[in-house]
Motif scaffolding. Sequence first.
Motif, PDB file in Angstrom:
ATOM      1  N   ILE A   1       0.836  -1.209   0.000  1.00 30.28           N
ATOM      2  CA  ILE A   1       0.000   0.000   0.000  1.00 30.28           C
ATOM      3  C   ILE A   1       0.867   1.254   0.000  1.00 30.28           C
ATOM      4  O   ILE A   1       0.601   2.209  -0.753  1.00 30.28           O
ATOM      5  CB  ILE A   1      -0.951  -0.013   1.224  1.00 30.28           C
ATOM      6  N   LEU A   2       1.897   1.269   0.837  1.00 30.15           N
ATOM      7  CA  LEU A   2       2.802   2.422   0.880  1.00 30.15           C
ATOM      8  C   LEU A   2       3.457   2.634  -0.473  1.00 30.15           C
ATOM      9  O   LEU A   2       3.597   3.771  -0.937  1.00 30.15           O
ATOM     10  CB  LEU A   2       3.872   2.213   1.954  1.00 30.15           C
ATOM     11  N   PHE A   3       3.859   1.549  -1.105  1.00 24.93           N
ATOM     12  CA  PHE A   3       4.498   1.662  -2.413  1.00 24.93           C
ATOM     13  C   PHE A   3       3.518   2.208  -3.454  1.00 24.93           C
ATOM     14  O   PHE A   3       3.897   2.994  -4.324  1.00 24.93           O
ATOM     15  CB  PHE A   3       5.009   0.292  -2.851  1.00 24.93           C
ATOM     16  N   ALA A   4       2.266   1.812  -3.353  1.00 22.30           N
ATOM     17  CA  ALA A   4       1.273   2.217  -4.349  1.00 22.30           C
ATOM     18  C   ALA A   4       0.918   3.695  -4.246  1.00 22.30           C
ATOM     19  O   ALA A   4       0.641   4.338  -5.259  1.00 22.30           O
ATOM     20  CB  ALA A   4       0.011   1.360  -4.196  1.00 22.30           C
ATOM     21  N   ILE A   5       0.928   4.258  -3.031  1.00 21.65           N
ATOM     22  CA  ILE A   5       0.429   5.625  -2.853  1.00 21.65           C
ATOM     23  C   ILE A   5       1.537   6.665  -2.681  1.00 21.65           C
ATOM     24  O   ILE A   5       1.257   7.861  -2.662  1.00 21.65           O
ATOM     25  CB  ILE A   5      -0.538   5.705  -1.655  1.00 21.65           C
ATOM     26  N   HIS A   6       2.802   6.229  -2.580  1.00 24.10           N
ATOM     27  CA  HIS A   6       3.899   7.184  -2.384  1.00 24.10           C
ATOM     28  C   HIS A   6       4.922   7.039  -3.518  1.00 24.10           C
ATOM     29  O   HIS A   6       5.663   6.054  -3.582  1.00 24.10           O
ATOM     30  CB  HIS A   6       4.582   6.955  -1.033  1.00 24.10           C
TER      31      HIS A   6
ATOM     32  N   MET B   1      15.635   0.187  -5.722  1.00 21.77           N
ATOM     33  CA  MET B   1      15.751  -0.627  -4.514  1.00 21.77           C
ATOM     34  C   MET B   1      14.397  -1.120  -4.039  1.00 21.77           C
ATOM     35  O   MET B   1      14.233  -2.278  -3.633  1.00 21.77           O
ATOM     36  CB  MET B   1      16.435   0.174  -3.404  1.00 21.77           C
ATOM     37  N   TYR B   2      13.376  -0.237  -4.105  1.00 20.58           N
ATOM     38  CA  TYR B   2      12.050  -0.609  -3.626  1.00 20.58           C
ATOM     39  C   TYR B   2      11.316  -1.496  -4.616  1.00 20.58           C
ATOM     40  O   TYR B   2      10.495  -2.333  -4.219  1.00 20.58           O
ATOM     41  CB  TYR B   2      11.240   0.653  -3.314  1.00 20.58           C
ATOM     42  N   PHE B   3      11.590  -1.338  -5.906  1.00 17.45           N
ATOM     43  CA  PHE B   3      11.004  -2.248  -6.891  1.00 17.45           C
ATOM     44  C   PHE B   3      11.516  -3.671  -6.668  1.00 17.45           C
ATOM     45  O   PHE B   3      10.773  -4.642  -6.837  1.00 17.45           O
ATOM     46  CB  PHE B   3      11.327  -1.784  -8.312  1.00 17.45           C
ATOM     47  N   ILE B   4      12.786  -3.782  -6.307  1.00 21.61           N
ATOM     48  CA  ILE B   4      13.339  -5.101  -5.997  1.00 21.61           C
ATOM     49  C   ILE B   4      12.640  -5.689  -4.777  1.00 21.61           C
ATOM     50  O   ILE B   4      12.206  -6.853  -4.778  1.00 21.61           O
ATOM     51  CB  ILE B   4      14.860  -5.012  -5.753  1.00 21.61           C
ATOM     52  N   TYR B   5      12.519  -4.885  -3.736  1.00 20.40           N
ATOM     53  CA  TYR B   5      11.892  -5.365  -2.504  1.00 20.40           C
ATOM     54  C   TYR B   5      10.425  -5.706  -2.736  1.00 20.40           C
ATOM     55  O   TYR B   5       9.890  -6.634  -2.116  1.00 20.40           O
ATOM     56  CB  TYR B   5      12.028  -4.316  -1.402  1.00 20.40           C
TER      57      TYR B   5
ATOM     58  N   LEU C   1      12.040  -0.527   9.496  1.00 25.53           N
ATOM     59  CA  LEU C   1      12.900   0.071  10.522  1.00 25.53           C
ATOM     60  C   LEU C   1      14.260   0.495   9.968  1.00 25.53           C
ATOM     61  O   LEU C   1      14.885   1.412  10.507  1.00 25.53           O
ATOM     62  CB  LEU C   1      13.108  -0.934  11.665  1.00 25.53           C
ATOM     63  N   ARG C   2      14.717  -0.156   8.886  1.00 25.66           N
ATOM     64  CA  ARG C   2      16.060   0.094   8.387  1.00 25.66           C
ATOM     65  C   ARG C   2      16.094   0.971   7.140  1.00 25.66           C
ATOM     66  O   ARG C   2      17.170   1.310   6.659  1.00 25.66           O
ATOM     67  CB  ARG C   2      16.766  -1.234   8.078  1.00 25.66           C
ATOM     68  N   THR C   3      14.935   1.345   6.606  1.00 24.37           N
ATOM     69  CA  THR C   3      14.895   2.145   5.385  1.00 24.37           C
ATOM     70  C   THR C   3      14.355   3.527   5.698  1.00 24.37           C
ATOM     71  O   THR C   3      13.257   3.677   6.244  1.00 24.37           O
ATOM     72  CB  THR C   3      14.014   1.466   4.319  1.00 24.37           C
ATOM     73  N   LYS C   4      15.128   4.544   5.352  1.00 24.11           N
ATOM     74  CA  LYS C   4      14.826   5.920   5.728  1.00 24.11           C
ATOM     75  C   LYS C   4      13.484   6.399   5.198  1.00 24.11           C
ATOM     76  O   LYS C   4      12.665   6.941   5.945  1.00 24.11           O
ATOM     77  CB  LYS C   4      15.945   6.841   5.224  1.00 24.11           C
ATOM     78  N   GLU C   5      13.227   6.182   3.898  1.00 24.04           N
ATOM     79  CA  GLU C   5      11.990   6.694   3.293  1.00 24.04           C
ATOM     80  C   GLU C   5      10.753   6.065   3.906  1.00 24.04           C
ATOM     81  O   GLU C   5       9.789   6.764   4.228  1.00 24.04           O
ATOM     82  CB  GLU C   5      11.996   6.448   1.774  1.00 24.04           C
ATOM     83  N   ILE C   6      10.764   4.749   4.080  1.00 26.54           N
ATOM     84  CA  ILE C   6       9.595   4.070   4.652  1.00 26.54           C
ATOM     85  C   ILE C   6       9.390   4.495   6.096  1.00 26.54           C
ATOM     86  O   ILE C   6       8.261   4.724   6.542  1.00 26.54           O
ATOM     87  CB  ILE C   6       9.757   2.533   4.553  1.00 26.54           C
ATOM     88  N   LYS C   7      10.473   4.631   6.826  1.00 28.28           N
ATOM     89  CA  LYS C   7      10.381   5.058   8.222  1.00 28.28           C
ATOM     90  C   LYS C   7       9.762   6.462   8.324  1.00 28.28           C
ATOM     91  O   LYS C   7       8.889   6.714   9.161  1.00 28.28           O
ATOM     92  CB  LYS C   7      11.763   5.042   8.873  1.00 28.28           C
TER      93      LYS C   7
END
Length: 315
Positions: free
Chosen positions: A48-53, A60-64, A295-301
């Motif tokens: 959901i976070l990936f879809a709206i932000h 890096m996030y496409f890989i995850y 917890l380890r990724t700045k943008e998501i945090k």
Amino acid sequence: MSAGNESFVTEFFIIGFPGLQPDFYNLVSAVLFIVYCCTVVGNSIVLILFAIHNILHKPMYFIYLNLVVSDLILSTTTLPKIIVRYWFQAGLTYFFSCFLQMYLVHYCATVTSFILLIMALDRYVAICYPLRYPMIIKNSTVHIFNCTAWVLAHPPCISIVIKAYPLPYCASNIVLHLYCDHIAVTTLACIEWIQYSLPFFVFAMVIFLVPLAFIVFSYCSIIVAVLKIATTQGRFKTLSTCSGQLIIIALYYIPRCVIYLLINIGITFNTDVHISITMLYSLVPPMINPLIYCLRTKEIKQILIKQFKRKQVHV
């Protein structure tokens, strides 16, 4: 639950933990249900976070994101069935369903291995060749890598299932595992299993050791590059960019390598211990991975902190 030598198995019974007493069935099913719920909720939040932000629309996030999808498929393929087995004592699964589950389990495991390799490649280029990173690792390039991982994982996994499906399952139909694992099922066939298992062993070694070899090489190169940084603060900051991925890779590979190594040097495990270790490296990481990445990724945090503050203001 078993058939004579002249009849063939039409259903399998997934036993789970052979040594588990019935008094603990409800407890185990509740724990597995919590694991499944946490896995679905955690990975769904990431989706959901990936879809709206749009800020997360980076390589890096496409890989995850692909790892998240693989984790959701694996957990949904395995956990509901074993939960039902312990909650309602309904462990029977149809012959075809068992092999479909076998395919999906090994397919997701193979895809995950390839995705972790791509993760390591991303960090290798980012740290060892930072100036060339935007030119080498683009969204389009990552999409190609990810699609290639999903496509390449299919032929070997479908081939082992096609080879296992027609075997003569004419004795016990009790699967001593949490799901229809390839080894747990094919050992029930009336064949010389050691000869049959060699191609699968080679497949497993190629699928897991080749990506692992590159991952080890990439992180050794990363460590060498980090040591060349003059300041301690700079070293720490650089390492922190790949710490989340390193934890995920360790959770996936270390238990596998340990159990394969111990088995090959002749150390045998109690079946319940073996299944517990299998669960540790196959079913627990999908639950923990979203937490590690958040917890380890700045943008998501930062996104989660902003969302939390907004809710507090509205309250």
